[in-house]
Design an enzyme around this catalytic site. Structure first.
Site, PDB file in Angstrom:
ATOM      1  N   GLU A   1       9.283  20.059 -24.594  1.00  0.00           N
ATOM      2  CA  GLU A   1       8.505  20.298 -23.366  1.00  0.00           C
ATOM      3  C   GLU A   1       9.001  21.577 -22.674  1.00  0.00           C
ATOM      4  OE1 GLU A   1       5.826  18.598 -22.366  1.00  0.00           O
ATOM      5  OE2 GLU A   1       5.981  16.584 -23.246  1.00  0.00           O
TER       6      GLU A   1
ATOM      7  N   HIS B   1      -0.739  19.184 -26.239  1.00  0.00           N
ATOM      8  CA  HIS B   1      -0.927  17.749 -26.026  1.00  0.00           C
ATOM      9  C   HIS B   1      -2.227  17.205 -26.608  1.00  0.00           C
ATOM     10  CE1 HIS B   1       2.583  18.186 -23.574  1.00  0.00           C
ATOM     11  NE2 HIS B   1       2.556  16.933 -23.189  1.00  0.00           N
TER      12      HIS B   1
ATOM     13  N   LYS C   1       2.535  11.928 -10.511  1.00  0.00           N
ATOM     14  CA  LYS C   1       1.701  11.025 -11.315  1.00  0.00           C
ATOM     15  C   LYS C   1       2.535   9.818 -11.704  1.00  0.00           C
ATOM     16  CE  LYS C   1      -1.458  14.065 -13.832  1.00  0.00           C
ATOM     17  NZ  LYS C   1      -1.860  14.405 -15.212  1.00  0.00           N
TER      18      LYS C   1
ATOM     19  N   HIS D   1      -1.280  14.189 -28.653  1.00  0.00           N
ATOM     20  CA  HIS D   1      -1.686  12.817 -28.323  1.00  0.00           C
ATOM     21  C   HIS D   1      -2.405  12.163 -29.492  1.00  0.00           C
ATOM     22  CE1 HIS D   1      -1.507  13.474 -23.682  1.00  0.00           C
ATOM     23  NE2 HIS D   1      -0.396  12.947 -24.145  1.00  0.00           N
TER      24      HIS D   1
ATOM     25  N   HIS E   1       7.179  11.391 -28.111  1.00  0.00           N
ATOM     26  CA  HIS E   1       6.105  12.195 -27.522  1.00  0.00           C
ATOM     27  C   HIS E   1       6.329  13.696 -27.737  1.00  0.00           C
ATOM     28  CE1 HIS E   1       3.237  13.688 -24.610  1.00  0.00           C
ATOM     29  NE2 HIS E   1       4.225  14.318 -23.980  1.00  0.00           N
TER      30      HIS E   1
ATOM     31  N   GLU F   1      -5.082  17.895 -11.047  1.00  0.00           N
ATOM     32  CA  GLU F   1      -5.565  18.305 -12.368  1.00  0.00           C
ATOM     33  C   GLU F   1      -7.050  18.613 -12.421  1.00  0.00           C
ATOM     34  OE1 GLU F   1      -3.691  16.360 -15.590  1.00  0.00           O
ATOM     35  OE2 GLU F   1      -5.020  17.228 -17.084  1.00  0.00           O
TER      36      GLU F   1
ATOM     37  N   ASN G   1      -1.028  20.788 -20.512  1.00  0.00           N
ATOM     38  CA  ASN G   1      -1.455  20.051 -21.698  1.00  0.00           C
ATOM     39  C   ASN G   1      -1.335  20.868 -22.975  1.00  0.00           C
ATOM     40  OD1 ASN G   1      -2.070  17.729 -20.271  1.00  0.00           O
ATOM     41  ND2 ASN G   1      -4.147  18.433 -19.805  1.00  0.00           N
TER      42      ASN G   1
ATOM     43  N   LYS H   1       6.890  23.672 -13.438  1.00  0.00           N
ATOM     44  CA  LYS H   1       6.027  22.501 -13.218  1.00  0.00           C
ATOM     45  C   LYS H   1       5.666  22.393 -11.738  1.00  0.00           C
ATOM     46  CE  LYS H   1       4.592  17.976 -13.929  1.00  0.00           C
ATOM     47  NZ  LYS H   1       4.683  16.706 -14.627  1.00  0.00           N
TER      48      LYS H   1
ATOM     49  N   ARG I   1      -3.395  22.786 -13.658  1.00  0.00           N
ATOM     50  CA  ARG I   1      -2.505  21.757 -14.195  1.00  0.00           C
ATOM     51  C   ARG I   1      -2.799  21.457 -15.665  1.00  0.00           C
ATOM     52  NH1 ARG I   1      -0.081  16.737 -10.635  1.00  0.00           N
ATOM     53  NH2 ARG I   1       1.266  15.911 -12.236  1.00  0.00           N
TER      54      ARG I   1
ATOM     55  N   ARG J   1       0.817  -1.238   0.000  1.00  0.00           N
ATOM     56  CA  ARG J   1       0.000   0.000   0.000  1.00  0.00           C
ATOM     57  C   ARG J   1       0.835   1.265   0.000  1.00  0.00           C
ATOM     58  NH1 ARG J   1      -2.816  -3.071   3.509  1.00  0.00           N
ATOM     59  NH2 ARG J   1      -4.575  -4.122   2.537  1.00  0.00           N
TER      60      ARG J   1
HETATM   61  N1  LIG Z   1       4.309  10.991 -14.792  1.00  0.00           N
HETATM   62  C1  LIG Z   1       4.223  12.087 -15.507  1.00  0.00           C
HETATM   63  O1  LIG Z   1       3.803  13.144 -15.017  1.00  0.00           O
HETATM   64  C2  LIG Z   1       4.684  12.054 -16.923  1.00  0.00           C
HETATM   65  C3  LIG Z   1       4.843  13.248 -17.636  1.00  0.00           C
HETATM   66  C4  LIG Z   1       5.330  13.191 -18.937  1.00  0.00           C
HETATM   67  C5  LIG Z   1       5.624  11.957 -19.511  1.00  0.00           C
HETATM   68  N2  LIG Z   1       5.458  10.812 -18.800  1.00  0.00           N
HETATM   69  C6  LIG Z   1       5.786   9.493 -19.376  1.00  0.00           C
HETATM   70  O2  LIG Z   1       7.183   9.463 -19.640  1.00  0.00           O
HETATM   71  C7  LIG Z   1       7.421   8.496 -20.666  1.00  0.00           C
HETATM   72  C8  LIG Z   1       8.442   9.052 -21.632  1.00  0.00           C
HETATM   73  O3  LIG Z   1       9.641   9.293 -20.942  1.00  0.00           O
HETATM   74  P1  LIG Z   1      11.043   9.452 -21.706  1.00  0.00           P
HETATM   75  O4  LIG Z   1      10.869  10.375 -22.831  1.00  0.00           O
HETATM   76  O5  LIG Z   1      12.021   9.734 -20.669  1.00  0.00           O
HETATM   77  O6  LIG Z   1      11.236   8.023 -22.383  1.00  0.00           O
HETATM   78  P2  LIG Z   1      11.986   6.687 -21.911  1.00  0.00           P
HETATM   79  O7  LIG Z   1      11.882   6.494 -20.458  1.00  0.00           O
HETATM   80  O8  LIG Z   1      11.490   5.604 -22.795  1.00  0.00           O
HETATM   81  O9  LIG Z   1      13.502   6.991 -22.268  1.00  0.00           O
HETATM   82  C9  LIG Z   1      13.858   7.171 -23.616  1.00  0.00           C
HETATM   83  C10 LIG Z   1      15.073   6.330 -23.989  1.00  0.00           C
HETATM   84  O10 LIG Z   1      16.247   6.923 -23.465  1.00  0.00           O
HETATM   85  C11 LIG Z   1      17.032   5.965 -22.775  1.00  0.00           C
HETATM   86  N3  LIG Z   1      17.780   6.699 -21.756  1.00  0.00           N
HETATM   87  C12 LIG Z   1      17.318   7.201 -20.594  1.00  0.00           C
HETATM   88  N4  LIG Z   1      18.258   7.913 -19.986  1.00  0.00           N
HETATM   89  C13 LIG Z   1      19.362   7.862 -20.770  1.00  0.00           C
HETATM   90  C14 LIG Z   1      20.653   8.415 -20.679  1.00  0.00           C
HETATM   91  N5  LIG Z   1      20.990   9.219 -19.663  1.00  0.00           N
HETATM   92  N6  LIG Z   1      21.531   8.158 -21.669  1.00  0.00           N
HETATM   93  C15 LIG Z   1      21.163   7.385 -22.718  1.00  0.00           C
HETATM   94  N7  LIG Z   1      19.970   6.833 -22.877  1.00  0.00           N
HETATM   95  C16 LIG Z   1      19.063   7.080 -21.906  1.00  0.00           C
HETATM   96  C17 LIG Z   1      16.021   4.987 -22.263  1.00  0.00           C
HETATM   97  O11 LIG Z   1      16.620   3.775 -21.969  1.00  0.00           O
HETATM   98  C18 LIG Z   1      15.044   4.917 -23.415  1.00  0.00           C
HETATM   99  O12 LIG Z   1      15.497   4.038 -24.405  1.00  0.00           O
HETATM  100  C19 LIG Z   1       6.077   8.195 -21.299  1.00  0.00           C
HETATM  101  O13 LIG Z   1       5.658   6.910 -20.911  1.00  0.00           O
HETATM  102  C20 LIG Z   1       5.146   9.249 -20.707  1.00  0.00           C
HETATM  103  O14 LIG Z   1       3.817   8.796 -20.567  1.00  0.00           O
HETATM  104  C21 LIG Z   1       4.993  10.844 -17.525  1.00  0.00           C
HETATM  105 ZN   LIG Z   2       4.238  15.849 -22.566  1.00  0.00          ZN
END
Ligand SMILES: NC(=O)c1ccc[n+]([C@@H]2O[C@H](COP(=O)([O-])OP(=O)(O)OC[C@H]3O[C@@H](n4cnc5c(N)ncnc54)[C@H](O)[C@@H]3O)[C@@H](O)[C@H]2O)c1
Ligand SMILES: [Zn+2]
Length: 377
Positions: free
Chosen positions: A199, A262, A157, A266, A279, A251, A259, A241, A255, A135
């Site tokens: 972003e 987005h 999130k 999306h 993305h 949200e 978007n 942020k 918040r 939990r």
């Molecule tokens: N929780 C939230 O508020 C929130 C907000 C925005 C996005 N997200 C989520 O985040 C995800 C996207 O995140 P992302 O863009 O970081 O993608 P990701 O986590 O897939 O990373 C992208 C690639 O970079 C590689 N990588 C990471 N760090 C590295 C480094 N220092 N050197 C070399 N390679 C590296 C990873 O292994 C991966 O292949 C999505 O699933 C999205 O939904 C969440």
């Molecule tokens: Zn985004």
């Protein structure tokens, strides 16, 4: 609803350069620090000690990140790291299950914590495991992509995808600390870095003309991952942020500003089955479409729309959209989570540095904007 947001300006570039920035984020249950400094990942163990993270620390990371940075980072914890396969397709419950398995095998109890070291995928999956294991156990986010450093690691999130849609399963689980080390970005592929930078442009447009201008001005230094360029941009993005999520943790209003870009973004990701765009790249098109729509409505000066378009073009190539249909995008927006009671909430920029949300965008208006940015009918 009309919302606008005016943060304090970021420091002038003439001020002496800061080596580190510490922010604090208030949540409904307390607060957590964001530590931003070059080399902070190398001092992770001491930082975890200083914020009172329980002694049994389980690192959750990705195989790619570990290959690059594991040697330095494993000193932060004594337990065997839990390494996940890489990629958005592993952002699913089965991967969360692998984390539970490892925790249960190691008898992880309430005096244990997860240290998520990786991109947004790792942070979201590990965060969901932390939110639900026993939990809820504490999580520390150590983001290693630009997107994760400026966005996903802050705000609490967490969650995973379902075969029927992205981020459909999740929770709010604020971290106990976020440790941001911009020097980890040196190994990030250029395209991934650029995707995160869109972003940052988003934050500039919705909240800070100064951040927008700095990103444009320092673009080469940013792509070269120069610490002097990265630190102010990453920390100002985190500040924006943090400021927004503090006021609207779950949200219901402000918040939604995050978007910006987005809605169409999306939809572009969905109609290309998440294969064509990173993305951030889809968000770049989404921002262009929203700015076009705002300029057509007369709420955004065309000079500001042009400044945004020029900045995005200056950053480098985007995947093509000329074969994609505006009608398909409109259909996809109707299935978006941002549809509330049948109305699509849309963020429109009103200047570089401010935005507003509206809920009366017609399909015709959006079609016009999508055609203007290069889609077909
Ligand atoms: N929780 C939230 O508020 C929130 C907000 C925005 C996005 N997200 C989520 O985040 C995800 C996207 O995140 P992302 O863009 O970081 O993608 P990701 O986590 O897939 O990373 C992208 C690639 O970079 C590689 N990588 C990471 N760090 C590295 C480094 N220092 N050197 C070399 N390679 C590296 C990873 O292994 C991966 O292949 C999505 O699933 C999205 O939904 C969440
Ligand atoms: Zn985004």
């Amino acid at each position: 609803m009309l919302l606008s947001y005016h943060p304090k300006d970021m420091g002038s570039s003439r001020q002496p350069r800061k080596e580190s920035v510490r922010l604090s984020v208030r949540t409904s249950t307390g607060s957590y620090p964001i530590e931003i400094a070059d080399g902070s990942a190398g001092r992770l163990r001491a930082t975890l000690d200083s914020v009172g993270v329980p002694a049994r620390r389980f690192i959750v990371s990705s195989q790619t990140v570990w290959r690059f940075h594991g040697e330095d980072l494993q000193r932060a914890a004594d337990e065997e790291p839990i390494l996940l396969p890489d990629g958005e397709r592993y952002k699913q419950l089965a991967t969360v299950g692998r984390i539970y398995d490892a925790l249960i095998r190691a008898n992880a109890d309430r005096a244990s914590a997860i240290i998520a070291i990786g991109g947004g995928v790792t942070g979201d999956v590990a965060g969901f495991a932390a939110a639900t294991y026993l939990r809820g156990i504490p999580i520390v986010q150590v983001p290693t992509t630009l997107l994760a450093q400026v966005d996903s690691a802050v705000g609490g999130k967490v969650g995973v995808n379902h075969p029927m849609g992205k981020n459909l399963i999740g929770a709010f689980h604020p971290p106990v600390a976020v440790v941001v080390d911009p020097s980890l970005l040196s190994t990030l592929p250029r395209r991934e870095f650029r995707a995160g930078l869109y972003e940052v442009v988003k934050y500039g447009v919705i909240a800070s003309r100064k951040l927008f201008e700095r990103t444009a001005h320092d673009l080469n230094a940013l792509f070269a991952r120069e610490p002097a360029a990265l630190l102010p941009v990453v920390s100002e993005s985190c500040r924006i942020k943090a400021h927004i999520v503090e006021q609207d943790e779950r949200e219901s209003g402000l918040r939604r500003m995050l978007n910006f870009g987005h809605t169409a973004g999306h939809a572009l990701e969905a109609i290309t089955k998440y294969r064509r765009f990173l993305h951030g790249e889809a968000v770049a098109y989404g921002m262009l479409a929203a700015a076009e729509l705002a300029a057509t409505r007369g709420v955004l000066a065309s000079a500001d729309r042009d400044a945004l378009a020029a900045h995005i073009m200056q950053m480098g190539p985007l995947p093509p959209v000329s074969d994609l249909s505006a009608t398909d995008v409109i259909e996809a927006t109707k299935r978006d989570k941002k549809v509330i009671a049948g109305r699509l909430h849309f963020v429109l920029p009103t200047a570089i540095g401010s935005a507003t949300t509206v809920s009366d965008v017609s399909p015709e208006e959006l079609t016009h904007a999508l055609l203007a940015i290069g889609l077909k009918e």
